[in-house]
Every structure is written in C-alpha cells, then in structure tokens.
Design a protein around this motif. Structure first.
Motif, mmCIF file in Angstrom:
data_model
loop_
_atom_site.group_PDB
_atom_site.id
_atom_site.type_symbol
_atom_site.label_atom_id
_atom_site.label_comp_id
_atom_site.label_asym_id
_atom_site.label_seq_id
_atom_site.Cartn_x
_atom_site.Cartn_y
_atom_site.Cartn_z
ATOM 1 N N GLU A 150 37.296 31.358 19.160
ATOM 2 C CA GLU A 150 38.207 30.099 19.748
ATOM 3 C C GLU A 150 38.669 28.884 18.718
ATOM 4 O O GLU A 150 39.456 28.387 18.805
ATOM 5 C CB GLU A 150 37.521 29.570 20.955
ATOM 6 C CG GLU A 150 37.698 30.448 22.277
ATOM 7 C CD GLU A 150 38.904 30.483 22.744
ATOM 8 O OE1 GLU A 150 39.899 29.710 22.611
ATOM 9 O OE2 GLU A 150 38.959 31.452 23.795
ATOM 10 N N ALA A 151 37.437 28.466 17.907
ATOM 11 C CA ALA A 151 37.559 27.687 16.763
ATOM 12 C C ALA A 151 38.688 27.838 16.045
ATOM 13 O O ALA A 151 39.371 27.155 15.301
ATOM 14 C CB ALA A 151 36.324 27.168 16.287
ATOM 15 N N GLU A 152 38.644 29.319 15.403
ATOM 16 C CA GLU A 152 39.782 29.581 14.728
ATOM 17 C C GLU A 152 41.132 29.680 15.291
ATOM 18 O O GLU A 152 42.022 29.154 14.789
ATOM 19 C CB GLU A 152 39.380 30.928 14.276
ATOM 20 C CG GLU A 152 40.380 31.308 12.953
ATOM 21 C CD GLU A 152 40.227 32.600 12.283
ATOM 22 O OE1 GLU A 152 40.882 33.299 11.690
ATOM 23 O OE2 GLU A 152 38.906 33.137 12.385
ATOM 24 N N GLU A 153 41.298 30.080 16.461
ATOM 25 C CA GLU A 153 42.464 30.088 17.228
ATOM 26 C C GLU A 153 43.055 28.521 17.595
ATOM 27 O O GLU A 153 44.299 28.360 17.380
ATOM 28 C CB GLU A 153 42.506 30.885 18.419
ATOM 29 C CG GLU A 153 42.233 32.269 18.496
ATOM 30 C CD GLU A 153 42.125 33.102 19.433
ATOM 31 O OE1 GLU A 153 42.092 32.440 20.651
ATOM 32 O OE2 GLU A 153 41.781 34.239 19.925
ATOM 33 N N GLU A 154 42.149 27.806 17.678
ATOM 34 C CA GLU A 154 42.460 26.341 18.125
ATOM 35 C C GLU A 154 42.873 25.462 17.146
ATOM 36 O O GLU A 154 43.715 24.549 17.155
ATOM 37 C CB GLU A 154 41.838 25.656 19.185
ATOM 38 C CG GLU A 154 41.490 26.437 20.567
ATOM 39 C CD GLU A 154 40.587 25.737 21.512
ATOM 40 O OE1 GLU A 154 40.317 24.668 21.459
ATOM 41 O OE2 GLU A 154 39.963 26.288 22.563
ATOM 42 N N VAL A 155 41.978 25.511 16.065
ATOM 43 C CA VAL A 155 42.157 24.702 15.060
ATOM 44 C C VAL A 155 42.177 25.214 13.447
ATOM 45 O O VAL A 155 42.305 24.567 12.319
ATOM 46 C CB VAL A 155 41.289 23.425 15.024
ATOM 47 C CG1 VAL A 155 41.423 22.619 16.340
ATOM 48 C CG2 VAL A 155 39.760 23.946 14.949
ATOM 49 N N PHE A 162 35.827 20.158 23.030
ATOM 50 C CA PHE A 162 35.398 20.958 21.807
ATOM 51 C C PHE A 162 36.115 22.277 21.951
ATOM 52 O O PHE A 162 36.688 22.640 22.915
ATOM 53 C CB PHE A 162 33.757 21.552 21.949
ATOM 54 C CG PHE A 162 32.644 20.164 21.627
ATOM 55 C CD1 PHE A 162 32.854 19.743 20.186
ATOM 56 C CD2 PHE A 162 31.894 19.785 22.409
ATOM 57 C CE1 PHE A 162 31.895 18.640 20.183
ATOM 58 C CE2 PHE A 162 31.177 18.808 22.500
ATOM 59 C CZ PHE A 162 31.013 18.085 21.113
ATOM 60 N N PRO A 163 36.348 23.032 20.870
ATOM 61 C CA PRO A 163 36.974 24.267 20.722
ATOM 62 C C PRO A 163 36.148 25.425 21.894
ATOM 63 O O PRO A 163 35.073 25.169 21.650
ATOM 64 C CB PRO A 163 37.118 24.799 19.360
ATOM 65 C CG PRO A 163 36.932 23.438 18.473
ATOM 66 C CD PRO A 163 36.183 22.679 19.506
ATOM 67 N N GLY A 164 36.883 26.001 22.631
ATOM 68 C CA GLY A 164 36.324 27.096 23.535
ATOM 69 C C GLY A 164 37.037 27.719 24.598
ATOM 70 O O GLY A 164 38.147 27.203 24.515
ATOM 71 N N GLY A 165 36.647 28.462 24.851
ATOM 72 C CA GLY A 165 37.255 29.433 25.931
ATOM 73 C C GLY A 165 36.488 30.539 26.573
ATOM 74 O O GLY A 165 35.045 30.463 26.444
ATOM 75 N N GLU A 213 30.576 34.981 19.013
ATOM 76 C CA GLU A 213 31.786 35.375 18.597
ATOM 77 C C GLU A 213 32.842 34.566 19.435
ATOM 78 O O GLU A 213 33.972 34.703 18.755
ATOM 79 C CB GLU A 213 32.019 37.022 18.951
ATOM 80 C CG GLU A 213 30.983 37.829 17.888
ATOM 81 C CD GLU A 213 29.446 37.890 18.504
ATOM 82 O OE1 GLU A 213 28.806 38.554 17.884
ATOM 83 O OE2 GLU A 213 29.469 37.513 19.755
ATOM 84 N N ALA A 214 32.609 34.533 20.652
ATOM 85 C CA ALA A 214 33.761 33.778 21.380
ATOM 86 C C ALA A 214 34.005 32.296 20.779
ATOM 87 O O ALA A 214 35.086 31.898 20.728
ATOM 88 C CB ALA A 214 33.389 33.705 22.880
ATOM 89 N N MET A 271 31.845 27.876 23.619
ATOM 90 C CA MET A 271 32.215 26.483 23.310
ATOM 91 C C MET A 271 31.643 26.286 21.983
ATOM 92 O O MET A 271 30.450 26.381 22.015
ATOM 93 C CB MET A 271 31.868 25.558 24.281
ATOM 94 C CG MET A 271 32.529 24.330 23.932
ATOM 95 S SD MET A 271 32.770 23.188 25.090
ATOM 96 C CE MET A 271 34.005 23.543 26.084
ATOM 97 N N ALA A 272 32.316 26.039 20.827
ATOM 98 C CA ALA A 272 31.951 25.824 19.488
ATOM 99 C C ALA A 272 31.691 24.053 19.405
ATOM 100 O O ALA A 272 32.673 23.552 20.094
ATOM 101 C CB ALA A 272 32.763 26.229 18.407
#
Length: 155
Positions: free
Chosen positions: A46-51, A28-31, A41-42, A1-2
């Motif tokens: 996830e931060a790039e994919e979500e926002v 927060f962005p995460g997964g 890396e995750a 989680m970022a």
C-alpha cells in the motif's frame, strides 16, 4: 497500515477528495490485506501503491486499534534513513505530508468520543490528524517518548 518513519519525519497522506470514504482526510498509507499476504506485505504494498515508497525496513508493530467505524487496523512501523523520491498516486492521494517528529511531539492533542470509541486529534500546520490515524499517531508518540530510539529499537 504503514507508519513510515523517514529519517526524523512521519509520512502522512492527504486522501483524494474523489475517494468514496474518508475523502480529504489525513492518513497513513494503508488498506485491506489481500489474499495470500500478511499485514507487513500489505503495508509495504500500500505504501508503494499510494506514494511510491520503496526501500523501507519493517521495524515492528504498534498495538492493533479499531477505527471509529469498527475496523481493526494493525499498524506496521517502517523506517528509512533518508527521504526518498515520492510520487502520490492521484487516484488515492491529493498530497504527501512529511511531518517533522519534533513538531508532532510539541502538538497538544485533544480527544472526543465517537461511536463509543476515543478518537484523538492532532492539529498540525492547519490540518487535523484524527480518527484511527490520530489514535495510531498517539500510540507511536507514546512509544517514542519512552525513549526507545534510535528508530530501529522502537518496537
């Protein structure tokens, strides 16, 4: 989680109401960590994919924490000096919330016990930041209050 720190703001997402779990909640962005990647890396993926968040610098980790449902979460604090262009992924994110750190430091949190775990709540601008996100926010603010700034010295 970022845990994205963008200048003097923390970035949260309001999860899409169409998601099967935690719909409409602040997070927060995460997964999930995918095969072949680590937690950093995750978190970045996830931060790039979500926002659409790019160009952040990983600063380090906050202590791992359990969600009220028992999932172990490893928060990764990431930093960028400015507020970059962001675009929510409508499949996952209903809205991007940029919370000024100064405002979050003034919030009076409250806690409850859910499923045998302490859960922190931070009421902010009409939303409740709670659950694992509230617990991570509490940990982040404790580190920040200890005077470990500028941000690159947080962790």
């Amino acid at each position: 989680m970022a845990v994205p720190l963008l200048g003097e703001h923390l970035l949260f997402t309001l999860r899409s109401p169409r998601l099967p779990t935690h719909a409409g909640q602040v997070s927060f962005p995460g997964g999930v960590v995918e095969p072949g990647e680590g937690v950093v890396e995750a978190a970045l993926r996830e931060a790039e994919e979500e926002v659409g968040l790019k160009g952040v610098e990983p600063l380090g980790f906050l202590s791992p924490t359990y969600s009220p449902q028992g999932f172990l979460v490893q928060p990764v604090v990431v930093f960028r000096e400015d507020l970059p262009p962001l675009k929510p992924n409508p499949e996952e994110v209903a809205e991007i919330l940029l919370a000024p750190l100064g405002e979050l430091l003034e919030v009076e949190p409250w806690s409850e016990v859910r499923l045998g775990r302490i859960v922190w709540h931070f009421p902010w601008r009409g939303v409740d930041i709670w659950g694992v996100t509230g617990n991570i926010l509490k940990a982040f603010l404790e580190v920040w209050r200890e005077g470990k700034s500028p941000p690159h010295e947080l962790l």
